[in-house]
Write a protein that holds these residues in place. Structure first.
Motif, PDB file in Angstrom:
ATOM      1  N   UNK A   1       0.850  -1.196   0.000  1.00  0.00           N
ATOM      2  CA  UNK A   1       0.000   0.000   0.000  1.00  0.00           C
ATOM      3  C   UNK A   1       0.885   1.245   0.000  1.00  0.00           C
ATOM      4  N   UNK A   2       1.794   1.294  -0.939  1.00  0.00           N
ATOM      5  CA  UNK A   2       2.728   2.410  -1.011  1.00  0.00           C
ATOM      6  C   UNK A   2       2.006   3.732  -1.247  1.00  0.00           C
ATOM      7  N   UNK A   3       0.847   3.699  -1.891  1.00  0.00           N
ATOM      8  CA  UNK A   3       0.081   4.934  -2.100  1.00  0.00           C
ATOM      9  C   UNK A   3      -0.367   5.514  -0.757  1.00  0.00           C
ATOM     10  N   UNK A   4      -0.711   4.650   0.187  1.00  0.00           N
ATOM     11  CA  UNK A   4      -1.090   5.120   1.521  1.00  0.00           C
ATOM     12  C   UNK A   4       0.104   5.760   2.234  1.00  0.00           C
ATOM     13  N   UNK A   5       1.269   5.147   2.103  1.00  0.00           N
ATOM     14  CA  UNK A   5       2.473   5.687   2.744  1.00  0.00           C
ATOM     15  C   UNK A   5       2.835   7.033   2.128  1.00  0.00           C
ATOM     16  N   UNK A   6       2.691   7.155   0.828  1.00  0.00           N
ATOM     17  CA  UNK A   6       2.965   8.426   0.148  1.00  0.00           C
ATOM     18  C   UNK A   6       2.042   9.522   0.690  1.00  0.00           C
ATOM     19  N   UNK A   7       0.759   9.220   0.800  1.00  0.00           N
ATOM     20  CA  UNK A   7      -0.207  10.192   1.326  1.00  0.00           C
ATOM     21  C   UNK A   7       0.118  10.520   2.787  1.00  0.00           C
TER      22      UNK A   7
ATOM     23  N   UNK B   1       2.997  10.277   4.527  1.00  0.00           N
ATOM     24  CA  UNK B   1       4.209  11.077   4.695  1.00  0.00           C
ATOM     25  C   UNK B   1       4.018  12.492   4.166  1.00  0.00           C
ATOM     26  N   UNK B   2       3.240  12.651   3.109  1.00  0.00           N
ATOM     27  CA  UNK B   2       2.938  13.985   2.587  1.00  0.00           C
ATOM     28  C   UNK B   2       2.167  14.800   3.629  1.00  0.00           C
ATOM     29  N   UNK B   3       1.168  14.187   4.264  1.00  0.00           N
ATOM     30  CA  UNK B   3       0.392  14.876   5.296  1.00  0.00           C
ATOM     31  C   UNK B   3       1.258  15.166   6.528  1.00  0.00           C
ATOM     32  N   UNK B   4       2.147  14.256   6.854  1.00  0.00           N
ATOM     33  CA  UNK B   4       3.023  14.436   8.012  1.00  0.00           C
ATOM     34  C   UNK B   4       3.866  15.698   7.867  1.00  0.00           C
ATOM     35  N   UNK B   5       4.352  15.959   6.665  1.00  0.00           N
ATOM     36  CA  UNK B   5       5.197  17.134   6.451  1.00  0.00           C
ATOM     37  C   UNK B   5       4.420  18.435   6.643  1.00  0.00           C
TER      38      UNK B   5
END
Length: 158
Positions: free
Chosen positions: A12-18, A20-24
């Motif tokens: 679920x790399x798309x979830x991780x991308x989202x 980490x993007x929100x985390x920043x």
């Protein structure tokens, strides 16, 4: 208060991308993010690598075999082996498809400061559409239990 979040994922790399993007974008995030991945490809690793290079938050990648309990344990093992003596005071376990509110980490830290004997904080997904009667909902969340604020022998936190 130093804290770390462990996020376990698989394919679920798309979830991780989202995530980490929100985390920043969070005004106050965790001190450390550990992504524990049992992906069958390198996609998640590449995404973590990208964010690790551009984020002010420390982000680490741990490869693991699949299985949520094993992945969580591997995340904890990573903390023990790599943070020598500087273990986080709080470890958050969040799913890869969770979106936290901007004040989530600050609120959890405040709760642990206010209640220093607490060993766990629970939460629920605001996007979950639960249509249960008040009595059923209260029993599910163990509200009104005579054991409020303790960990039961079953492992359930009230």
């Amino acid at each position: 208060m130093k804290d770390a979040v462990i996020i376990c994922t698989r394919n679920r790399s798309d979830h991780i991308d989202r995530w980490l993007n929100e985390l920043t974008k969070l005004p106050r995030g965790p001190s450390l993010v550990v992504i524990v991945d049992s992906n069958t490809s390198q996609q998640t690793y590449e995404i973590v690598k990208k964010y690790k290079e551009q984020s002010e938050t420390s982000i680490e990648y741990v490869r693991s075999r699949s299985g949520l309990p094993l992945q969580r344990n591997n995340g904890i093992d990573f903390l023990h082996k790599n943070l020598e003596g500087e273990l986080p005071e709080i470890v958050h376990f969040l799913d890869d498809d969770v979106a936290v509110q901007s004040n989530y980490f600050a609120t959890v830290n405040e709760l642990f400061n206010e209640f220093p004997n607490a060993i766990a904080v629970g939460g629920f997904d605001l996007n979950t559409d639960i249509k249960l009667s008040n009595g059923v909902f209260r029993r599910l969340l163990l509200l009104g239990s005579r054991h409020m604020g303790v960990v039961l022998r079953s492992g359930i936190c009230t």
